[in-house]
Motif scaffolding. Structure first.
Motif, mmCIF file in Angstrom:
data_model
loop_
_atom_site.group_PDB
_atom_site.id
_atom_site.type_symbol
_atom_site.label_atom_id
_atom_site.label_comp_id
_atom_site.label_asym_id
_atom_site.label_seq_id
_atom_site.Cartn_x
_atom_site.Cartn_y
_atom_site.Cartn_z
ATOM 1 N N UNK A 1 -5.183 5.409 -2.638
ATOM 2 C CA UNK A 1 -5.378 6.427 -1.607
ATOM 3 C C UNK A 1 -4.126 6.645 -0.766
ATOM 4 N N UNK A 2 -3.112 5.793 -0.969
ATOM 5 C CA UNK A 2 -1.896 5.905 -0.170
ATOM 6 C C UNK A 2 -2.028 5.329 1.220
ATOM 7 N N UNK A 3 -3.036 4.489 1.430
ATOM 8 C CA UNK A 3 -3.229 3.894 2.752
ATOM 9 C C UNK A 3 -2.056 2.982 3.106
ATOM 10 N N UNK A 4 -1.650 3.009 4.371
ATOM 11 C CA UNK A 4 -0.602 2.125 4.870
ATOM 12 C C UNK A 4 -1.236 1.005 5.692
ATOM 13 N N UNK A 5 -0.624 -0.179 5.638
ATOM 14 C CA UNK A 5 -1.065 -1.307 6.446
ATOM 15 C C UNK A 5 0.044 -1.702 7.412
ATOM 16 N N UNK A 6 -0.284 -1.771 8.680
ATOM 17 C CA UNK A 6 0.647 -2.252 9.694
ATOM 18 C C UNK A 6 0.510 -3.768 9.759
#
Length: 312
Positions: free
Chosen positions: A195-200
């Protein structure tokens, strides 16, 4: 070692030789809880405030560091972080209705519009099921849709059973924290990456088992090609104001190394283009040993780009 984004330079004002890199970003801070005056001297050129008074933040959005912000936490009535001593009323916006129509009291669209109209670059929703009620699936989907209509990504604090999976299912663009309270299934990891999710990252706020679980989850996410963003949750406990060497070392331990570590620091999210007026200056050349890179990067400072002369 070779760092692709780095180039050798000389500082015009001091004649010091060193290395220039794109501007560094802390993708998770709370400006109302810190003294931000030393951030630039300690290497942070831009910050993303993920929970504050949108009116107060709008007044701070000039100069250095460059400030992007979510405005208030969108949450369920009585949900996190309502009632916390560090979260004044203006930093929290309860959402009671999945309405996508503007002006509906308690509506998802109304809450999103209030943050966007105050200059927000991202919308934050609290999915902290261990600390109180969370918004329903219908409300969460409506928040994501309303934010999308305003051209804004949604970031979620996802904690508690099933909350990360809910965020993925609803199309949340980023997680405010690397998941730390439970291991994630391979399916969830694959779906987040696809999904292209980013994690900080925010690894250094944890100790003990939570820290190890966060590092394990981030290692699996990064190994699958997940987008990782450097972020500290600055204002949460005793963290250094500026580049956090411990955070960088924890990212390195999670397999976010070399160019990937630099990319996590320099990613312009939630913007598309990075700030080009300033750069990061680190004295001396990049280290030859990859294990030395986190400590070397932590010595960076912010300088105007025009002050640097390339010396290839």
């Amino acid at each position: 070692m070779t760092v692709s984004a780095a180039w050798p330079v000389r500082r015009a004002l001091t004649a010091e030789y060193g290395t220039a890199l794109p501007a560094f970003v802390d993708h998770h801070v709370h400006l109302h809880l810190i003294d931000a005056s030393t951030l630039s001297a300690r290497g942070i050129a831009a910050v993303v405030d993920l929970g504050g008074d949108p009116v107060a933040l709008a007044r701070r959005a000039r100069g250095l560091p460059r400030v992007s912000y979510a405005g208030a936490f969108l949450t369920a009535p009585g949900g996190y972080p309502q009632g916390r001593s560090w979260a004044p009323d203006a930093t929290v916006r309860p959402v009671t209705d999945a309405s996508r129509h503007p002006g509906v009291t308690g509506g998802a669209r109304t809450a999103v519009d209030a943050q966007a109209d105050a200059g927000a670059s991202v919308i934050k929703v609290a999915l902290h099921a261990d600390a109180g009620p969370v918004v329903s699936d219908d409300v969460l989907v409506a928040i994501v849709a309303a934010a999308g209509e305003r051209g804004l990504p949604v970031v979620a604090h996802a904690q508690g059973a099933g909350q990360v999976e809910r965020a993925i299912e609803a199309g949340v663009a980023a997680l405010a924290h690397t998941p730390f309270d439970a291991p994630l299934s391979r399916r969830a990891l694959s779906r987040a990456v696809a999904a292209g999710q980013a994690w900080i990252s925010t690894l250094d706020i944890h100790r003990g088992a939570a820290r190890e679980q966060a590092i394990t989850n981030l290692r699996a996410f990064a190994a699958r090609g997940g987008r990782v963003l450097y972020g500290t949750d600055l204002g949460n406990g005793s963290l250094p104001v500026g580049l956090n060497r411990r955070e960088l070392l924890a990212l390195h331990d999670a397999g976010v190394r070399g160019d990937a570590l630099v990319a996590a620091l320099t990613d312009a999210w939630p913007h598309v283009e990075p700030t080009s007026a300033v750069s990061t200056f680190v004295p001396g050349p990049a280290p030859t040993d990859p294990d030395d890179l986190p400590t070397w990067l932590s010595r960076g400072t912010v300088v105007t780009t025009e002050e640097l002369t390339r010396v290839d």
